[in-house]
Scaffold this motif. Sequence first.
Motif, PDB file in Angstrom:
ATOM      1  N   GLU A 109      26.360 -54.638 -11.251  1.00 44.55           N
ATOM      2  CA  GLU A 109      25.328 -55.418 -10.578  1.00 44.55           C
ATOM      3  C   GLU A 109      24.288 -55.926 -11.573  1.00 44.55           C
ATOM      4  O   GLU A 109      23.873 -57.092 -11.514  1.00 44.55           O
TER       5      GLU A 109
ATOM      6  N   ARG B 221      29.074 -49.201 -10.558  1.00 46.55           N
ATOM      7  CA  ARG B 221      28.671 -50.276  -9.646  1.00 46.55           C
ATOM      8  C   ARG B 221      27.309 -50.843 -10.063  1.00 46.55           C
ATOM      9  O   ARG B 221      27.115 -52.063 -10.112  1.00 46.55           O
ATOM     10  N   THR B 222      26.379 -49.966 -10.389  1.00 46.60           N
ATOM     11  CA  THR B 222      25.048 -50.397 -10.841  1.00 46.60           C
ATOM     12  C   THR B 222      25.156 -51.201 -12.132  1.00 46.60           C
ATOM     13  O   THR B 222      24.497 -52.242 -12.282  1.00 46.60           O
TER      14      THR B 222
ATOM     15  N   GLU C  65      23.588 -59.849 -12.593  1.00 50.22           N
ATOM     16  CA  GLU C  65      22.238 -60.412 -12.553  1.00 50.22           C
ATOM     17  C   GLU C  65      21.861 -60.994 -13.923  1.00 50.22           C
ATOM     18  O   GLU C  65      21.266 -62.063 -14.013  1.00 50.22           O
TER      19      GLU C  65
END
Length: 150
Positions: free
Chosen positions: A85, A81-82, A89
Amino acid sequence: MQHIIECSLGLFSETSIESISMNEIASQAEIGVASLYRYFSTKEELAIETAVYAWKMEEAIFQESFSSAEYESLCGFEQVRTLLEVFLEALVTQESFFRFVYYFDSFVKREQVTPEKLAGYESTITAMKQVVIRALEKGKADGSIRVHES
């Protein structure tokens, strides 16, 4: 050489690699075209070195996010998930990098650059793939990511 590569990255990110001449690159780098050819014998060679440089810059940005103790403490699912993300970005904040990669991939295909010439480029990308693979493997091992067999 780094200055030439940085100038090339800026130019190559604006438009297709094919549309930028070695003369334009030399002018941007404020050197003579003969000097440019002393460092890079072809535009293909320069484009590949520029791609390696661009990926190493991106890798440094990503590694900062993925080498912390906080990231390491996450379960595999949360690491993935990180990763997503940070990638999302980056799509916004690193637009010129992704545009360059698109142009570079098109250039490689059109020019039929051999895999041997792309070895350094591929090894740089492989380093980034390992971050994703480790997160997926951790998720399978800790049970936060399940693989369903069909």
